[in-house]
Motif scaffolding. Sequence first.
Motif, PDB file in Angstrom:
ATOM      1  N   TYR A 106      -4.073   2.894  -0.366  1.00 36.47           N
ATOM      2  CA  TYR A 106      -4.724   1.724   0.021  1.00 36.47           C
ATOM      3  C   TYR A 106      -5.076   0.580  -1.042  1.00 36.47           C
ATOM      4  N   ALA A 107      -5.256  -0.750  -0.744  1.00 38.55           N
ATOM      5  CA  ALA A 107      -5.448  -1.554  -1.970  1.00 38.55           C
ATOM      6  C   ALA A 107      -7.192  -1.460  -1.934  1.00 38.55           C
TER       7      ALA A 107
ATOM      8  N   GLU B 134       0.784  -1.356   0.126  1.00 39.24           N
ATOM      9  CA  GLU B 134      -0.025  -0.018   0.063  1.00 39.24           C
ATOM     10  C   GLU B 134       1.069   1.299  -0.099  1.00 39.24           C
TER      11      GLU B 134
END
Length: 270
Positions: free
Chosen positions: A225-226, A218
Motif C-alpha cells: 500500500y501507499a 500499490e
Amino acid sequence: MPSSPRLQGKTALITGASRGIGRAVAERFAAEGADVVITHIRDHSISETFIQNLINISHSAGFPGRHLAFEADVADPAAAGATLQRVVAHFGRLDCLINNAGIQAPTPGDDWDDATFARIIDVTLMGAARMSRAALRHFQSRPGGGNIINTSSVHEIIPKPGFLAYSMAKGGLGNLTRTLALEFAASGIRVNAVAPGAVVTDMNASWAQDPEARARVEAHIPLGYAATPEEIAGVFAFLASQDASYITGQTLHACGGLTLFGEFRTNWAS
Ligand code: NAP
C-alpha cells in the motif's frame, strides 16, 4: 500519537509544509511539543487555518503551541537568510530544519526545457542547500548543535526515467546529507534524510484518487500500500529526537520495501 513529548522546547522550521508530508510532519512535531514554523508559496489563508489546527493539536497535548507560517519561496536566493532571521527573531533560536519543499515534473532525458529543469533543481536541491547554509551558520552561532533533516525520496537511489531533474535533485540530496553530516559532526550538528516511497499527497493526485491506477502503483510496493503522510511524519520525529542522537549522515528509507528490489519477490533468475 507519541507516548512521550520528545520535541518539547525545540523550534522546528519545515519548508513546504502547507500540505502533504510537510503538513503531517508539522502536526506530529506540534503533538510532540515543538514550536513549529512552516513555509509555503501559495494562499496565506491556508496557513492561517493550518496554524489554528496546529495550536489545537499542541493544546490537546498540553503544550502552549507557539507556531508561525509565512510565504517563502525556497528557490529565491534571498529567502533562506530572511527566513532564518524571522524564525530567530520570533523564537530566539532554531533547533531543527526540515528541508521538505520539493516539486516534480516530467523531464525526459532527450526532451526537457531549461526553465522547467532549473526550477526543479532550484526548489528541490538548491533550496535545501541554501536553507542548510543559513541554519548551519545559526547553529554555530550559539551552543547546542542542531539538526537538519532532508526530505529525499527512493529516487535518491532508484532512477526515475522521464524525470531526470527530479532524480538528479534527490540524488544530490543524498550527497548534501552525507557531506554536511561529516563536515559539521564535530559541531554537534546531525544531518539526515527521510526517503519516502509512494505517499498519498497532491503530488500523486494522478493515481492516488483513481482506484485502478492506485492498485497498479500499490502492486509494486512490497508492503502492498501507499503510505499516509502521517506514517512518514513519525520517522522525522524520531530523527529530530534524542532517540536518534547517534545517527548522522543517513538516509532512512520509509518506502514500504520499494528499495528491496521487489521484482525479486519470487526468484526468476536461477
Ligand atoms: P505536495 O503535497 O505537493 O506539497 C508540496 C509542498 O511544498 C507544499 O506545501 C507547497 O506549498 C510547497 N512548495 C512547493 N514549492 C515550494 C517552494 N518553491 N518554496 C516553498 N515551498 C514550496 O508534496 P508532498 O508529496 O508532500 O512532497 C513533499 C516532499 O516529499 C517533496 O520534497 C517530495 O519530493 C518528497 N517526496 C514525496 C513523495 C510522495 O509520494 N508524495 C515521495 C518521496 C518524496 P504550497 O501549498 O504553497 O504550494
